[in-house]
Design a protein around this motif. Structure first.
Motif: not given
Length: 362
Positions: A159-165, A234-239, A248-252, A244-245
Motif C-alpha cells: 500500500a505504500a511501496g516501501l523498501r524493506i530497509s 520501539e520498532p513499529l514492526i517487532a518480534s 524476515t521481511i524477505r521470508k514473508y 524485525i530483521a
C-alpha cells in the motif's frame, strides 16, 4: 621511446599491493561514502576478482595487465546476465582506479577494464507482483491472518511501496493516526542503527489509506509485542526479540507469493501431496526455492507500476516512493506510448473544464 620511458617511470613508482590488501584499503576509503549494504555489494563483487587472482597466481596488483583483465572478464561472465556483468566490471574498474591512487596499479590499467554496453531492455527487470496477485494475497491474510505481523508487513509493502530497509526502520512514534487514515514519518537514524537508502534525502511522510491504518492500529493494540531494540527504540514492526530483521521481511514475501499459499493450484504441476513434500514448503526459509515465489522488490515494482497505470503523475510516485523519475521510466514504467497519451489526456481534461479549450493562450 618517450611512452616507454613514461611507462617505466610510472611502474617504478608503484609499491607492492596484494589483491587482499587492496580490497581492505578500498573498503576503508569508501566506508564513509557508501551505505553498509552498498559496501557489502562491492565487496561481494570484488571477491570474485580476488578468488580469480588467487587461482591464477596474481599476488601483486603492480603486475596486473590488460590481458589479465580480459581473462577475468571471460571467466566472470559465465552464467551472468549482461546487466550483472556490467555492474561487476564497473565495480572492478572503480576499485582499480582507487588502487592507482594507492600506488598499487599502473595508471592505464583501469581504462582497460571492458564494461559491456547494456540496453535499457537488458537493464530493466520485468518481474513484478501484479495487482491481482497482491490483492489475492492481502485478501487471504485479511481473512486468516488479520492484524498479524505478516499481514501488516504485506500491507505496508503493497500500500505504500516501501523498501524493506524503510519498513524495518520505522518506530511506533513514526505512525500517526489522521482523520483520513494514517501517516508514516520516515527518518534516517544511522546513529541508532537504521538507515534509509538515500540517507536524509529519503526522509519523507507517507499517507496510509484508512483500511491500512485501521489494521496497523489493531496490530499495535493487540499483537505487537512490548519490546525495544538494542538502542532503546520501539520498532513499529517487532518480534519478541525486538526490531524485525530484513531477512524476515524477505521470508514473508517469498512465503506468500507461492501460489499454493493462497489456495491456487501449483503452476509447476505438483499434486497436493507433492506440494506438501516440496522443498519450498518445508520452512519459511525455504520458500525462495519455489520458482513462482518473488522477492520484496517485485512488490515495490508492482506498486509503482500500478500507480502509474492508474494515472498517478510520475512526480507524485517519485516523491512517495523515493525513486527518481529516470529510474521509474527505465525500470518500472510498463505503459505503452498510447497508454501514456491516454492518461495524459485524462489528467489534462480533469484540470481544464473544457478539454477542447485547454492549452496555453486559449
Amino acid at each position: 621511446m618517450l611512452i616507454s620511458l613514461f611507462a617505466e617511470a610510472s611502474q617504478s613508482n608503484l609499491e607492492p599491493l596484494s589483491p587482499e590488501e587492496g580490497l581492505k584499503m578500498y573498503k576503508n576509503l569508501r566506508e564513509d561514502e557508501l551505505t553498509p549494504a552498498t559496501l557489502r555489494s562491492h565487496q561481494s563483487r570484488l571477491q570474485f576478482f580476488l578468488n580469480w587472482c588467487d587461482e591464477n597466481g596474481i599476488t601483486n596488483l603492480n603486475e596486473l595487465s590488460g590481458r589479465d583483465l580480459q581473462k577475468f572478464r571471460n571467466w566472470r561472465k559465465d552464467g551472468l546476465s549482461v546487466s550483472s556483468l556490467e555492474t561487476n566490471m564497473r565495480t572492478l574498474r572503480l576499485f582499480l582506479q582507487k588502487c592507482v591512487k594507492f600506488d598499487g596499479v599502473q595508471a592505464g590499467i583501469p581504462g582497460k577494464v571492458e564494461v559491456p554496453s547494456v540496453s535499457a531492455a537488458d537493464n530493466a527487470r520485468d518481474e513484478l507482483v501484479s495487482g491481482d496477485q497482491a490483492e489475492m494475497i492481502l485478501q487471504h491474510l485479511n481473512k486468516y491472518e488479520y492484524g498479524s505481523i505478516e499481514h501488516v508487513v504485506w500491507l505496508l509493502l503493497a500500500a505504500a511501496g516501501l523498501r524493506i530497509s524503510a519498513l524495518q526502520s520505522l518506530d511506533v512514534v513514526d505512525y500517526t493516526s489522521t482523520h483520513e487514515g494514517g501517516k508514516l514519518t520516515l527518518k534516517h537514524r544511522v546513529e541508532s542503527g537504521t538507515r534509509l537508502k538515500n540517507a536524509e534525502a529519503s526522509e519523507r511522510v507517507v499517507h496510509l489509506p484508512e483500511h491500512v491504518a485501521n489494521t496497523l492500529e489493531d496490530y499495535l493494540s493487540d499483537q505487537r509485542p512490548d519490546v525495544t531494540d538494542a538502542n532503546g527504540r520501539e520498532p513499529l514492526i517487532a518480534s519478541k526479540h525486538g526490531r524485525i530483521a530484513t531477512t524476515t521481511i524477505r521470508k514473508y514475501v517469498y512465503k506468500w507469493t507461492r501460489p499454493c499459499m493462497t489456495g491456487q493450484s501449483c503452476p509447476h504441476g505438483k499434486t497436493e501431496n507433492e506440494v506438501a513434500q516440496c522443498d519450498a514448503m518445508q520452512t519459511a526459509s525455504d520458500a525462495y526455492k519455489c520458482p513462482s515465489s518473488s522477492s520484496p522488490h517485485t512488490v515495490r515494482r508492482g506498486y509503482i507500476t500500478h500507480e502509474l497505470d492508474a494515472g498517478v503523475p510520475m512526480p507524485v510516485v517519485s516523491d512517495r516512493c523515493d525513486v527518481g523519475s529516470e529510474v521509474i521510466e527505465e525500470h518500472y514504467d510498463e505503459r505503452s506510448d498510447q497508454e501514456k497519451m491516454r492518461l495524459r489526456k485524462e489528467v489534462r481534461e480533469s484540470v481544464h473544464e473544457d478539454g477542447e479549450q485547454s492549452g496555453y493562450g486559449r
